[in-house]
Design an enzyme around this catalytic site. Structure first.
Site, short mmCIF file in Angstrom:
data_model
loop_
_atom_site.label_atom_id
_atom_site.label_comp_id
_atom_site.label_asym_id
_atom_site.label_seq_id
_atom_site.Cartn_x
_atom_site.Cartn_y
_atom_site.Cartn_z
N LYS A 175 0.84 -1.20 0.00
CA LYS A 175 0.00 0.00 0.00
C LYS A 175 0.87 1.25 0.00
O LYS A 175 1.81 1.35 0.79
CB LYS A 175 -0.93 -0.02 1.21
CG LYS A 175 -1.85 -1.24 1.23
CD LYS A 175 -2.65 -1.33 2.51
CE LYS A 175 -1.78 -1.67 3.71
NZ LYS A 175 -2.58 -1.96 4.93
N THR A 208 -8.90 9.13 8.64
CA THR A 208 -8.45 7.93 7.92
C THR A 208 -8.24 6.74 8.85
O THR A 208 -7.63 5.75 8.45
CB THR A 208 -7.13 8.23 7.18
OG1 THR A 208 -6.14 8.65 8.15
CG2 THR A 208 -7.31 9.32 6.14
N GLY A 210 -8.50 3.37 10.48
CA GLY A 210 -9.06 2.10 10.07
C GLY A 210 -8.94 1.77 8.59
O GLY A 210 -9.51 0.78 8.13
N THR A 211 -8.17 2.56 7.83
CA THR A 211 -8.08 2.31 6.39
C THR A 211 -7.45 0.95 6.08
O THR A 211 -7.95 0.21 5.24
CB THR A 211 -7.28 3.42 5.68
OG1 THR A 211 -6.03 3.59 6.36
CG2 THR A 211 -8.03 4.74 5.69
N GLY A 212 -6.35 0.63 6.76
CA GLY A 212 -5.67 -0.64 6.47
C GLY A 212 -6.51 -1.84 6.85
O GLY A 212 -6.62 -2.81 6.08
N CYS A 213 -7.13 -1.79 8.03
CA CYS A 213 -8.01 -2.88 8.46
C CYS A 213 -9.16 -3.06 7.48
O CYS A 213 -9.50 -4.18 7.08
CB CYS A 213 -8.58 -2.58 9.84
SG CYS A 213 -7.36 -2.29 11.13
#
Length: 270
Positions: A175, A208, A210-213
């Site tokens: 990412k 932003t 919690g974007t990765g989860c």
């Protein structure tokens, strides 16, 4: 309906971890189930405390789900320590879920470490070979590949991904949100067939959390439904971009993305 299991930590503010995974599952049309590995005390400003659960109760949760319910995909997030990694790896090697998406959660956005440094080798040795897709951010990809990537070009990013593939993981989606490019965010997918780059305009957004989860859980949901890896990445990236664009101004720090914006008919939350 497809059933997707998240194995991850709990976020008391509801923005990341298990809570974000359940929201992403629901928004993408699958039934969500959970195995909690740790309880965190956190809010939009950061993590203030972590209580890691015993590996026995983590294993018991996995057994309870798999022994009764068909599991179409598994998403793994925060694992906290080597004992939990080993317990999860043993259970998944036994149950063999058809899709396994691993988000190697090492450090929270606030900078708080969520994986003990001594557990990193266990993650690489025991879980990566079981994963169909790994979704590291740039700092995590640096740790896993041993390469400096902050200002890397596409060729170097692909080289890092190829190095991570040597662990036995099926594919790697690095990412690009931590890159220094002020105009766009590019993710790169590397697998045995080559590499693909997915770009999107960089959003000037504060909220932003919690974007990765949410990205990894969305990918698990879409792959459970039979989408190709390429289609799943495109759709998941679009979904997360919308969530970021309409992030919720909650609390005094970095608020969560809006998982259900499209379901509100374009209306903002009050």
């Amino acid at each position: 309906m497809y059933n997707v299991l998240s194995i991850a930590g709990s976020d008391s503010s509801g923005g990341a971890g298990i809570q974000a995974d359940l929201k992403a599952f629901a928004a993408n049309g699958v039934y969500g189930m959970t195995v909690i590995t740790a309880v965190t005390a956190q809010n939009t400003r950061g993590v203030t405390a972590i209580r890691v659960l015993d590996p026995e109760i983590v294993s018991a949760q996995i057994e309870a789900v798999f022994s009764d319910i068909r599991v179409d995909a598994v998403k793994i997030g925060m694992l906290a320590d080597g004992k939990i990694i080993s317990a999860v790896a043993r259970a998944l090697a036994r149950w063999k879920p058809p899709v396994l998406v691993l988000d190697p959660v090492m450090v929270a956005k606030s900078g708080h470490r969520l994986l003990a440094p001594e557990a990193e080798e266990s993650l690489i040795r025991e879980l990566l070979p079981l994963a169909d897709l790994l979704t590291p951010n740039i700092p995590e990809a640096e740790t896993l590949s041993g390469m400096e990537l902050q200002n890397a070009d596409g060729a170097l990013m692909e080289k890092a991904g190829r190095r991570i593939l040597e662990t036995g993981v099926g594919a790697v989606l690095i990412k690009g949100g931590h890159s220094q490019n002020p105009e766009s965010s590019a993710d790169i997918l590397i697998d045995a067939g080559g590499s693909r780059v997915y770009t999107a305009p960089r959003l000037e957004a504060l909220h932003t959390h919690g974007t990765g989860c949410s990205l990894s859980s969305t990918l698990a949901a879409l792959l459970a439904g039979g989408l190709s890896l390429d289609d799943a990445v495109r759709r998941a990236k679009s979904y997360i971009s919308e969530g970021i664009a309409h992030g919720i101004p909650l609390g005094g720090g970095c608020g969560p993305i809006h998982h259900f914006y499209s379901l509100y008919g374009g209306e903002e939350l009050a």
